[in-house]
Design an enzyme around this catalytic site. Structure first.
Site, PDB file in Angstrom:
ATOM      1  N   PRO A   1       6.486   4.802  70.050  1.00  0.00           N
ATOM      2  CG  PRO A   1       4.758   4.286  68.568  1.00  0.00           C
ATOM      3  CD  PRO A   1       6.085   4.964  68.638  1.00  0.00           C
TER       4      PRO A   1
ATOM      5  CB  SER B   1       1.941   2.093  72.771  1.00  0.00           C
ATOM      6  OG  SER B   1       1.315   0.853  72.506  1.00  0.00           O
TER       7      SER B   1
ATOM      8  CE1 TYR C   1       0.020  -3.207  66.267  1.00  0.00           C
ATOM      9  CE2 TYR C   1      -0.683  -2.158  68.311  1.00  0.00           C
ATOM     10  CZ  TYR C   1       0.282  -2.827  67.571  1.00  0.00           C
ATOM     11  OH  TYR C   1       1.502  -3.103  68.128  1.00  0.00           O
TER      12      TYR C   1
ATOM     13  CB  THR D   1       1.335  -0.431  63.795  1.00  0.00           C
ATOM     14  OG1 THR D   1       1.917   0.447  64.764  1.00  0.00           O
ATOM     15  CG2 THR D   1       2.210  -1.664  63.679  1.00  0.00           C
TER      16      THR D   1
ATOM     17  CE  LYS E   1       6.855   2.608  65.367  1.00  0.00           C
ATOM     18  NZ  LYS E   1       7.149   1.147  65.423  1.00  0.00           N
TER      19      LYS E   1
ATOM     20  CG  HIS F   1       6.593  -4.145  65.473  1.00  0.00           C
ATOM     21  ND1 HIS F   1       5.374  -3.735  65.006  1.00  0.00           N
ATOM     22  CD2 HIS F   1       6.432  -4.294  66.811  1.00  0.00           C
ATOM     23  CE1 HIS F   1       4.510  -3.659  66.007  1.00  0.00           C
ATOM     24  NE2 HIS F   1       5.138  -3.992  67.128  1.00  0.00           N
TER      25      HIS F   1
ATOM     26  NE  ARG G   1       8.035  -6.235  70.563  1.00  0.00           N
ATOM     27  CZ  ARG G   1       7.984  -6.941  71.707  1.00  0.00           C
ATOM     28  NH1 ARG G   1       9.091  -7.405  72.241  1.00  0.00           N
ATOM     29  NH2 ARG G   1       6.826  -7.195  72.296  1.00  0.00           N
TER      30      ARG G   1
ATOM     31  CG  ASP H   1      11.265   2.389  64.746  1.00  0.00           C
ATOM     32  OD1 ASP H   1      11.506   1.500  63.919  1.00  0.00           O
ATOM     33  OD2 ASP H   1      10.234   2.373  65.430  1.00  0.00           O
TER      34      ASP H   1
ATOM     35  N   GLY I   1      17.267  -0.139  66.296  1.00  0.00           N
ATOM     36  CA  GLY I   1      18.696  -0.360  66.465  1.00  0.00           C
ATOM     37  C   GLY I   1      19.531   0.867  66.759  1.00  0.00           C
TER      38      GLY I   1
END
Length: 370
Positions: free
Chosen positions: A80, A109, A136, A162, A234, A258, A261, A289, A291
Site C-alpha cells: 500500500p 493505502s 493507521y 501500520t 505492518k 516503512h 521513511r 517489504d 528494498g
C-alpha cells in the site's frame, strides 16, 4: 517486442523518476533524515549469494504460491503506497488492473487517491485478486471504523495495520519542498477533499489524524471486534513484536521499516527477517517489504523464511514511466527474473527454496553457509 530501454527495475526507476516533478520524486524516493535505512534496504541484499545447482530437471518450474488463501502467480504482492495519482492520473486503478492481469494481490493505502470500491472494481474487470486495506490508528475512531467497514464491504480480505507510525518520520526533503498533495487529488477513504488536504502541511495533516496512543492491548481487540477480515501488522522489525503479534492473535506480520521513511538507522528488512522468522516458529505468517529490486531479492527473502514479498517504490516508478503498462512491466521483470533464479538453483517450486540455496559473502574466505 522487447523494450530496449527498460530491462530491469533499475531502468524503470531511472525512466520513471525522470518523468516526476521534483517534489513528487523526492516524496516517493526519499526517506528519513540521513537516508541510511533507505540505502541499506537495497544494499543489504547484496551480501547474500545464490548457490546454483546443476543438472536438475526444471522444465516444469512453478513459481506460484498461496497468499490470503488463493493462488498467485509468484510470491509478490503490491504494498500500500499513498498518492499514486501523483505518478499517473489513474493511480491505484492502474495498479489494481496490472495486479489482476498478473494475478497478484494488492494492498491499498488509506491515503489512496481512489476509493477502495473503485480500486476493487478496476481489478474485477480484468481478473480475480485479493485486496488488503492499510490502516493507521486514528484519533477519530468513528472514521477508523468507517474505513474498516467500507473495506470489508468492498471485498477486502485483510487489514494491514501500520504499527510503526506513532509520528511521521523526519523527512528533510518534504520540509524543504513544503510538500503537499497536488491540487485535485483527494483521500476518499479518509474523507478528505483536495481543499482540506492543501490547507495543512503534510506533517500537520498526518499528526492531526494519527493517534500515538496506540497499543497492542487497545487496538488489536478493537479492530477484531469490528471486522472478520484478517489482521496483519505492518512495520515489524523485532522478534519481540512478532511474539506480541502471536499473543494478540494476529494473522501475520509484514517485516518492514516503512521504506526507510520513519526511523532512520533501523535495520534493513532482510537483516531483520531471520529473527522474526525464528520468533514466529511457523505459527504466524511472515511477509517482507523494503528494498526488493530483483527476482534474486525475492528468492533470497524466501530462502531466509519469508512467505511473500511486497513491493512499493518499483510500482510507483512503473506508474510514472508508463501508467498501467509500466506496472505490468515491473511485474513482468520480477516474475521473469525470479523464475530464472529458481531454475538456476534447481528449485521446481517455492517449497524447494531454503537457506541451503543461499550463502553469505565473507570479507575474507569462502562463502559462508547459512
Amino acid at each position: 517486442m522487447r523494450d530496449k530501454i527498460v530491462l530491469s527495475i533499475e531502468d524503470i526507476q531511472e525512466q520513471g523518476s525522470k518523468k516526476l516533478p521534483k517534489s513528487a520524486r523526492d516524496f516517493f524516493n526519499s526517506g528519513a533524515t540521513s537516508q541510511v535505512t533507505v540505502h541499506e534496504n537495497n544494499t543489504a541484499f547484496k551480501k547474500y549469494r545464490l548457490r546454483p545447482r546443476v543438472l536438475v530437471n526444471v522444465s516444469k518450474v512453478d513459481p506460484s504460491t498461496t497468499v490470503f488463501g488463493s493462488k498467485i502467480s509468484f510470491p509478490v504482492c503490491v504494498s500500500p503506497t499513498g498518492n499514486q495519482a501523483m505518478a499517473h492520473m489513474d493511480g491505484e486503478l492502474a495498479t489494481s488492473r496490472a495486479c489482476a492481469k498478473y494475478n497478484i494481490h494488492m494492498g491499498v493505502s488509506s491515503f489512496a487517491n481512489h476509493s477502495i470500491e473503485e480500486v476493487r472494481e478496476a481489478s474485477n474487470k480484468v481478473g480475480t485478486i485479493k485486496h488488503a486495506m492499510q490502516l493507521y490508528t486514528m484519533k477519530d475512531r468513528v472514521l477508523q471504523e468507517r474505513v474498516i467497514k467500507r473495506a470489508e464491504a468492498a471485498g477486502c480480505v485483510a487489514i494491514l495495520l501500520t504499527g510503526d507510525s506513532p509520528a511521521l518520520g523526519v523527512r528533510y526533503n518534504e520540509w524543504r519542498n513544503d510538500f503537499r498533495t497536488p491540487p485535485g487529488l483527494g483521500f476518499p477513504m479518509m474523507e478528505k477533499s483536495s481543499q482540506q488536504i492543501l490547507a495543512q502541511t503534510h506533517d500537520a495533516g498526518f499528526l492531526s489524524m494519527n493517534s500515538d496512543y496506540h497499543s497492542w492491548a487497545d487496538d488489536i481487540p478493537w479492530i477484531r471486534s469490528k471486522t472478520k477480515m484478517e489482521i496483519w501488522i505492518k512495520g515489524v522489525l523485532t522478534a519481540e513484536d512478532v511474539l506480541l503479534a502471536r499473543e494478540y492473535g494476529c494473522d501475520g506480520v509484514v517485516v518492514s521499516n516503512h521504506g526507510g521513511r520513519q526511523l532512520d538507522d533501523s535495520p534493513a528488512t532482510i537483516d531483520a527477517l531471520p529473527e522474526c522468522v525464528k520468533a514466529a516458529e511457523g505459527k504466524i505468517r511472515i511477509h517482507i517489504d523494503g528494498g526488493i529490486r530483483s527476482g534474486a531479492d525475492i528468492f533470497k527473502a524466501l530462502a531466509m523464511g519469508a512467505e511473500c514479498c511486497w513491493i512499493g517504490r518499483p510500482v510507483l516508478w512503473g506508474l510514472a514511466y508508463n501508467g498501467e503498462k509500466g506496472v505490468e512491466k515491473v511485474l513482468e521483470v520480477l516474475y521473469g527474473e525470479f523464475r530464472r533464479v529458481m531454475m538456476f538453483t534447481g528449485c521446481t517450486s517455492v517449497a524447494d527454496i531454503s537457506r541451503a540455496k543461499i550463502g553469505i559473502a565473507m570479507a575474507n574466505g569462502p562463502l559462508g553457509r547459512l
